[in-house]
Design an enzyme around this catalytic site. Structure first.
Site, PDB file in Angstrom:
ATOM      1  N   ILE A  75      -8.997  -7.396 -13.670  1.00 61.64           N
ATOM      2  CA  ILE A  75     -10.303  -6.751 -13.512  1.00 61.64           C
ATOM      3  C   ILE A  75     -11.280  -7.395 -14.494  1.00 61.64           C
ATOM      4  O   ILE A  75     -11.006  -7.453 -15.692  1.00 61.64           O
ATOM      5  CB  ILE A  75     -10.177  -5.227 -13.794  1.00 61.64           C
TER       6      ILE A  75
ATOM      7  N   LEU B  32      -3.552  -7.114  -7.748  1.00 57.83           N
ATOM      8  CA  LEU B  32      -2.958  -8.217  -8.526  1.00 57.83           C
ATOM      9  C   LEU B  32      -3.943  -9.004  -9.380  1.00 57.83           C
ATOM     10  O   LEU B  32      -3.554  -9.672 -10.329  1.00 57.83           O
ATOM     11  CB  LEU B  32      -2.213  -9.171  -7.584  1.00 57.83           C
ATOM     12  N   LYS B  33      -5.223  -8.939  -9.061  1.00 54.18           N
ATOM     13  CA  LYS B  33      -6.196  -9.726  -9.838  1.00 54.18           C
ATOM     14  C   LYS B  33      -6.570  -8.995 -11.121  1.00 54.18           C
ATOM     15  O   LYS B  33      -6.564  -7.767 -11.173  1.00 54.18           O
ATOM     16  CB  LYS B  33      -7.462  -9.939  -9.004  1.00 54.18           C
TER      17      LYS B  33
ATOM     18  N   GLU C 176       7.150   6.189  -8.688  1.00 51.13           N
ATOM     19  CA  GLU C 176       5.719   5.831  -8.718  1.00 51.13           C
ATOM     20  C   GLU C 176       4.923   6.763  -7.808  1.00 51.13           C
ATOM     21  O   GLU C 176       3.825   7.196  -8.147  1.00 51.13           O
ATOM     22  CB  GLU C 176       5.517   4.388  -8.222  1.00 51.13           C
TER      23      GLU C 176
ATOM     24  N   HIS D 255       2.112   0.573 -13.245  1.00 55.04           N
ATOM     25  CA  HIS D 255       2.953  -0.595 -13.508  1.00 55.04           C
ATOM     26  C   HIS D 255       4.409  -0.180 -13.288  1.00 55.04           C
ATOM     27  O   HIS D 255       4.812   0.902 -13.719  1.00 55.04           O
ATOM     28  CB  HIS D 255       2.732  -1.060 -14.957  1.00 55.04           C
TER      29      HIS D 255
ATOM     30  N   ASN E  79      -4.051   2.163 -13.971  1.00 51.56           N
ATOM     31  CA  ASN E  79      -3.172   1.239 -13.248  1.00 51.56           C
ATOM     32  C   ASN E  79      -1.765   1.817 -13.232  1.00 51.56           C
ATOM     33  O   ASN E  79      -1.352   2.488 -14.177  1.00 51.56           O
ATOM     34  CB  ASN E  79      -3.154  -0.122 -13.965  1.00 51.56           C
TER      35      ASN E  79
ATOM     36  N   GLY F 197       0.780  -1.239   0.000  1.00 53.76           N
ATOM     37  CA  GLY F 197       0.000   0.000   0.000  1.00 53.76           C
ATOM     38  C   GLY F 197       0.805   1.279   0.000  1.00 53.76           C
ATOM     39  O   GLY F 197       0.279   2.331   0.379  1.00 53.76           O
ATOM     40  N   SER F 198       2.056   1.239  -0.478  1.00 51.37           N
ATOM     41  CA  SER F 198       2.817   2.492  -0.461  1.00 51.37           C
ATOM     42  C   SER F 198       2.256   3.506  -1.465  1.00 51.37           C
ATOM     43  O   SER F 198       2.298   4.711  -1.215  1.00 51.37           O
ATOM     44  CB  SER F 198       4.297   2.227  -0.714  1.00 51.37           C
TER      45      SER F 198
HETATM   46  C1  GRF Z   1       3.953  -1.160  -7.265  1.00 49.98           C
HETATM   47  O1  GRF Z   1       5.269  -1.382  -7.658  1.00 49.98           O
HETATM   48  C2  GRF Z   1       3.057  -0.972  -8.474  1.00 49.98           C
HETATM   49  O2  GRF Z   1       3.702  -0.413  -9.559  1.00 49.98           O
HETATM   50  C3  GRF Z   1       2.660  -2.382  -8.791  1.00 49.98           C
HETATM   51  O3  GRF Z   1       2.538  -3.021  -7.561  1.00 49.98           O
HETATM   52  C4  GRF Z   1       3.351  -2.371  -6.592  1.00 49.98           C
HETATM   53  C5  GRF Z   1       2.467  -2.010  -5.454  1.00 49.98           C
HETATM   54  O4  GRF Z   1       3.183  -1.474  -4.364  1.00 49.98           O
HETATM   55  N1  GRF Z   1       1.490  -2.436  -9.632  1.00 49.98           N
HETATM   56  P1  GRF Z   1       2.415  -0.820  -3.157  1.00 49.98           P
HETATM   57  O5  GRF Z   1       1.435  -1.857  -2.613  1.00 49.98           O
HETATM   58  O6  GRF Z   1       1.714   0.399  -3.655  1.00 49.98           O
HETATM   59  O7  GRF Z   1       3.464  -0.486  -2.145  1.00 49.98           O
END
Ligand code: GRF
Length: 204
Positions: free
Chosen positions: A91, A88-89, A177, A107, A105, A12-13
């Protein structure tokens, strides 16, 4: 006010980066719900601790809601945007049809390279490392019915020419990100993102 629903599966960062941006950068954004396919993930616990509405979605677990219920709830909450922040699932198509160009999303690589099924988390960074890529970086894109395939909204290149491990790549990309995702949400909240001739444009 742009009402967003954030979908998470893990740490959840990125969710935290969005929440931390609300007071100063995303004043026009409200998180109406945080949704997870994992009942006990840290991201969901974090949202719950802040008093944000949380929902657990699964097609199998009797304690959860299913995607059909979820679509109804999100429509009821007048959700303007769905943000996949480490969800991760895949949609379901029905949800994509209900929210056209309203699902984004993040990535952790420069799409269209290093995307698709199985390309998540450290798998991505390991592949980038093993290919001796000299740059990597996050991509924010619209979600369509194919994994990591929708139109790219924003990307940021990160120099990784001197890294020694995939972990170092992950760390460098994650930092960016946390800037890129709130930036895109802000631009959407200001109605500054448009698609013309199959290309995404972001106005100043
Ligand atoms: C991130 O690296 C994002 O790009 C990918 O999954 C990771 C999630 O990290 N889709 P977090 O749970 O937001 O820390």
């Amino acid at each position: 006010m742009l009402k967003i629903a954030v979908f998470v599966s893990g740490r959840g960062s990125n969710l935290k980066a969005i929440i931390n941006s609300i007071p100063h950068q995303l004043e026009n954004v409200e998180i109406s719900a945080v949704i997870s396919d994992k009942k006990d993930c840290p991201a969901l616990d974090y949202a719950e601790g802040l008093g944000i509405k949380t929902l657990f979605v699964s097609e199998k677990d009797p304690q959860s809601i299913n995607y059909e219920n979820l679509i109804q709830i999100l429509c009821g909450l007048k959700t303007d945007l769905i943000v996949l922040a480490g969800f991760l699932k895949k949609i379901p198509d029905e949800m994509i049809e209900n929210f056209p160009n309203k699902i984004i999303n993040i990535h952790p690589a420069l799409l269209p390279s290093f995307g698709g099924k199985g390309m998540y988390g450290m798998n991505v960074h390991k592949a980038v490392f093993e290919n001796s890529c000299q740059i990597s970086g996050p991509t924010v894109h619209f979600v369509d019915k194919i994994y990591d395939n929708g139109k790219i909204i924003a990307q940021k290149a990160v120099d990784i020419s001197d890294v020694k491990t995939p972990d170092e790549i992950a760390e460098r990309v994650l930092k960016i990100e946390h800037i890129l995702l709130p930036f895109v949400i802000k631009k959407i909240s200001e109605n500054k993102i448009s698609i013309k001739n199959n290309r995404v444009y972001i106005a100043e």
